[in-house]
Design a protein around this motif. Structure first.
Motif, PDB file in Angstrom:
ATOM      1  N   ILE A 162       0.850  -1.188   0.000  1.00 53.79           N
ATOM      2  CA  ILE A 162       0.000   0.000   0.000  1.00 53.79           C
ATOM      3  C   ILE A 162       0.887   1.240   0.000  1.00 53.79           C
ATOM      4  CG2 ILE A 162      -1.777   1.290   1.254  1.00 53.79           C
ATOM      5  CD1 ILE A 162      -2.748  -1.270   2.486  1.00 53.79           C
ATOM      6  N   ASP A 163       0.532   2.203  -0.821  1.00 52.62           N
ATOM      7  CA  ASP A 163       1.257   3.466  -0.894  1.00 52.62           C
ATOM      8  C   ASP A 163       1.229   4.168   0.466  1.00 52.62           C
ATOM      9  OD1 ASP A 163       2.334   5.867  -2.521  1.00 52.62           O
ATOM     10  OD2 ASP A 163       0.589   6.668  -1.469  1.00 52.62           O
ATOM     11  N   LYS A 164       2.344   4.767   0.847  1.00 51.58           N
ATOM     12  CA  LYS A 164       2.489   5.366   2.173  1.00 51.58           C
ATOM     13  C   LYS A 164       1.453   6.462   2.429  1.00 51.58           C
ATOM     14  CE  LYS A 164       5.986   7.333   5.259  1.00 51.58           C
ATOM     15  NZ  LYS A 164       7.411   7.760   5.386  1.00 51.58           N
ATOM     16  N   ALA A 165       1.252   7.326   1.466  1.00 56.86           N
ATOM     17  CA  ALA A 165       0.297   8.436   1.647  1.00 56.86           C
ATOM     18  C   ALA A 165      -1.122   7.903   1.770  1.00 56.86           C
ATOM     19  CB  ALA A 165       0.402   9.407   0.480  1.00 56.86           C
ATOM     20  N   PHE A 166      -1.458   6.921   0.924  1.00 58.02           N
ATOM     21  CA  PHE A 166      -2.809   6.352   0.970  1.00 58.02           C
ATOM     22  C   PHE A 166      -3.010   5.586   2.276  1.00 58.02           C
ATOM     23  CE2 PHE A 166      -5.972   3.001  -0.213  1.00 58.02           C
ATOM     24  CZ  PHE A 166      -7.057   3.861  -0.339  1.00 58.02           C
ATOM     25  N   ALA A 167      -1.961   4.902   2.751  1.00 55.87           N
ATOM     26  CA  ALA A 167      -2.044   4.163   4.016  1.00 55.87           C
ATOM     27  C   ALA A 167      -2.373   5.117   5.169  1.00 55.87           C
ATOM     28  CB  ALA A 167      -0.732   3.436   4.290  1.00 55.87           C
ATOM     29  N   ALA A 168      -1.753   6.300   5.149  1.00 53.29           N
ATOM     30  CA  ALA A 168      -2.019   7.296   6.209  1.00 53.29           C
ATOM     31  C   ALA A 168      -3.481   7.720   6.179  1.00 53.29           C
ATOM     32  CB  ALA A 168      -1.108   8.497   6.028  1.00 53.29           C
TER      33      ALA A 168
END
Length: 605
Positions: free
Chosen positions: A531-537
């Motif tokens: 999962i992309d870091k920004a989307f995970a946040a």
């Protein structure tokens, strides 16, 4: 609309509610009211807008090409980013006849320049906006210590000894009762000996064979259990004491310690933890378990972040289960079994008590006569503690969920090969967490599951499919889709929480991530690059926000004496909360698209 009405309208809308009084005056003076017909284009793509629009009535649609980006309704404003960047990226068209305020660009930019809180609103991400919301709640819903009474906090049970017994015997009693004091009976007087008194005695080289009455402090101050805690604190400070005798109907019922009173000021965690640790029977443990609800109320009122709250409650819940199991299970059973919790309890996401999901794995070859009576007692006691029975009977008193390890392995094998079934039982088992006994039994069962799966992509696709079982309750114009039969409420679990929980669970199972908590699973998936870091946040914040909103409504229903459930009423949220919920549902939809693509769900029949 009068100037006063304009001010009242504006002052309730974020971020205008951050403006100082003279800034609100300037906004009210500068705004005009405008009317636009359906179909009129307010802002064109690549144009440079001259004003900020604040909707009084009507709907405006934002589009990029043929794709709808968002819709704006009463109390919404647009397009601030166009004013800040100098050019609009999208088109804004009236969808339903519009009445709105028009704030000139010059005034808007002055506010941005001179009010930092106003400026931050337009540059912050979902996480920061949630923090703003928590601060607002914190200022409105602080727990009231002023009206709390002594009976509302933890009072240590009295531990009495005779004044003539030795100091050594008194220490033995303190150790056995897990107390840090004893009350000393000396004829008609009552004294107290604390840990500090014992330390002082050693330093003065008194003999441990001397009578304990010789080192006791007498003429103790007492208070009634119905007295206010604030009064108790003042008495302690005034007399420089750390212990109060607490009475009910003139009988001593315990001792209030200053450290517990001060702990109550911040939260109830330590008190509940102490009660659990010192519980000597099921009745005392029940009191501790029931006090957890007050702890949750205190946490929620003080604005504690939902992630931390779940951690605290989960840890205390596990301690309750562990202690209870030690009360009902003999040592032989403890050594040859593993008590597990599953579902939201296993994930550490249960805050208020919900349906039980538990099981017991027995060591192969181990047989215990009377096991059925013990599992029945365990289940019934948990019901008495306030944990409702599971409608699907996923509990230790069901023989299907109380089996030797080899039988669990056989069940896991069936779950895997019957991959076209909903696989609800397997999903619940994936969240299993050991509570008491030999936790290696659970580790072996889960390892067997991972070994059976290997790279079975067809299985993972079927397992992930329930992520799409429920529609996200967000309409075409980003309005909430509510259930008219449920008084215009929506099911936030089905619509928002479950898709994230199950989608993440599916990814975690595919990548053999042993963590059971959804937030931690997301972090591990991010580290693995799934999962992309920004989307995970955003995913973490969306899930946490929806859980916090559900908790808010659960506590409100509890306050009204109604049973709590997963339904919330969006109309009872403020503007900022509604916007955050809409954003969260949009993230849910994006996550569903990710799950469809990742597991190729569009290819399933």
């Amino acid at each position: 609309m009068s100037v006063l009405e304009q001010k009242a309208f504006i002052s309730d809308i974020p971020p205008f509610n951050q403006l100082l009084s003279h800034e609100v005056e300037a906004v009210a003076d500068a705004m005009d009211i405008a009317y636009f017909k359906k179909g009129e284009q307010l802002i064109q793509q690549d144009s440079s807008p001259k004003a900020l629009y604040i909707i009084i009535k009507g709907i405006v649609q934002e589009t990029y090409g043929d794709e709808m980006v968002s819709a704006y309704v009463s109390q919404d404003s647009f397009d601030a980013m166009s004013l800040l960047e100098g050019k609009s990226k999208n088109n804004f068209t009236v969808q339903e006849e519009l009445i709105c305020y028009v704030l000139p660009k010059e005034i808007f930019l002055i506010l941005i320049q001179h009010n930092e809180l106003f400026k931050e609103f337009y540059y912050q991400d979902l996480s920061k906006r949630l923090n703003v919301l928590l601060e607002q709640r914190n200022s409105k819903e602080l727990a009231s210590f002023m009206v709390a009474k002594i009976k509302d906090t933890y009072v240590h049970p009295p531990v009495f000894v005779d004044a003539n017994i030795s100091v050594y015997e008194a220490v033995q009693t303190m150790t056995a009762r897990k107390a840090n004091f004893v009350l000393v009976k000396n004829n008609n007087d009552i004294g107290i000996v604390t840990d500090k008194d014992l330390r002082d005695m050693v330093l003065k080289r008194y003999s441990i064979d001397d009578p304990v009455g010789n080192i006791a402090t007498y003429n103790l101050i007492s208070m009634c259990c119905k007295d206010f805690l604030l009064h108790a604190l003042l008495v302690m400070l005034r007399h420089s004491i750390k212990h109060l005798l607490i009475k009910k109907d003139n009988l001593v019922i315990g001792v209030l310690e200053q450290i517990d009173l001060l702990s109550y000021l911040s939260n109830h965690t330590r008190l509940v933890a102490v009660q659990i640790d010192r519980a000597e029977n099921k009745e005392q443990l029940k009191v501790a378990s029931q006090n957890m609800t007050n702890m949750v109320k205190s946490f929620q009122a003080s604005g504690m972040k939902i992630g931390y709250m779940m951690q605290w409650v989960n840890e205390l819940n596990l301690q309750v289960f562990k202690k209870l199991y030690s009360f009902v299970a003999p040592s032989e059973l403890l050594e040859n079994s593993c008590l597990i919790v599953m579902g939201s309890e296993g994930r550490g996401e249960q805050i208020l008590k919900t349906d039980q999901d538990n099981a017991m794995i027995l060591r192969d070859g181990f047989v215990y006569e009377g096991l059925e009576n013990i599992t029945k007692e365990l289940t019934e006691t948990l019901v008495d503690f306030g944990y409702p029975p599971c409608p699907g009977k996923i509990m230790v008193n069901n023989s299907r969920w109380c089996q030797p390890l080899k039988n669990f392995k056989a069940q896991i094998f069936e779950w895997v090969i019957e991959s076209q079934e909903p696989l609800l039982d397997l999903a619940i088992f994936c969240d299993a967490k050991a509570v008491a006994g030999d936790e290696t039994l659970l580790k072996k069962a889960k390892q067997y599951l991972y070994d059976r799966l290997q790279d079975n992509q067809a299985f993972f696709s079927y397992f992930a499919k329930p992520t799409l079982s429920f529609e996200t309750p967000l309409g075409f114009f980003t309005t909430f889709i509510v259930d008219r039969s449920k008084e215009d409420q929506l099911d936030i679990k089905k619509g928002g929480i479950f898709p994230i929980v199950h989608g993440v669970r599916s990814l975690a199972l595919e990548h053999k991530i042993t963590q059971t908590n959804t937030l931690k699973r997301i972090k591990y998936l991010t580290q693995k690059g799934i999962i992309d870091k920004a989307f995970a946040a955003d995913l973490i914040e969306a899930l946490a926000f929806m859980i916090s909103i559900r908790l808010y409504f659960e506590l409100e229903k509890m306050k009204q004496g109604e049973p709590y459930n997963n339904y919330i009423n969006p109309s009872q949220l403020n503007k900022l909360e509604r916007d955050l919920l809409k954003d969260s549902f949009k993230i849910v939809n994006d996550f569903k698209k990710f799950i469809i693509y990742h597991f190729k769900l569009d290819r399933l029949s």
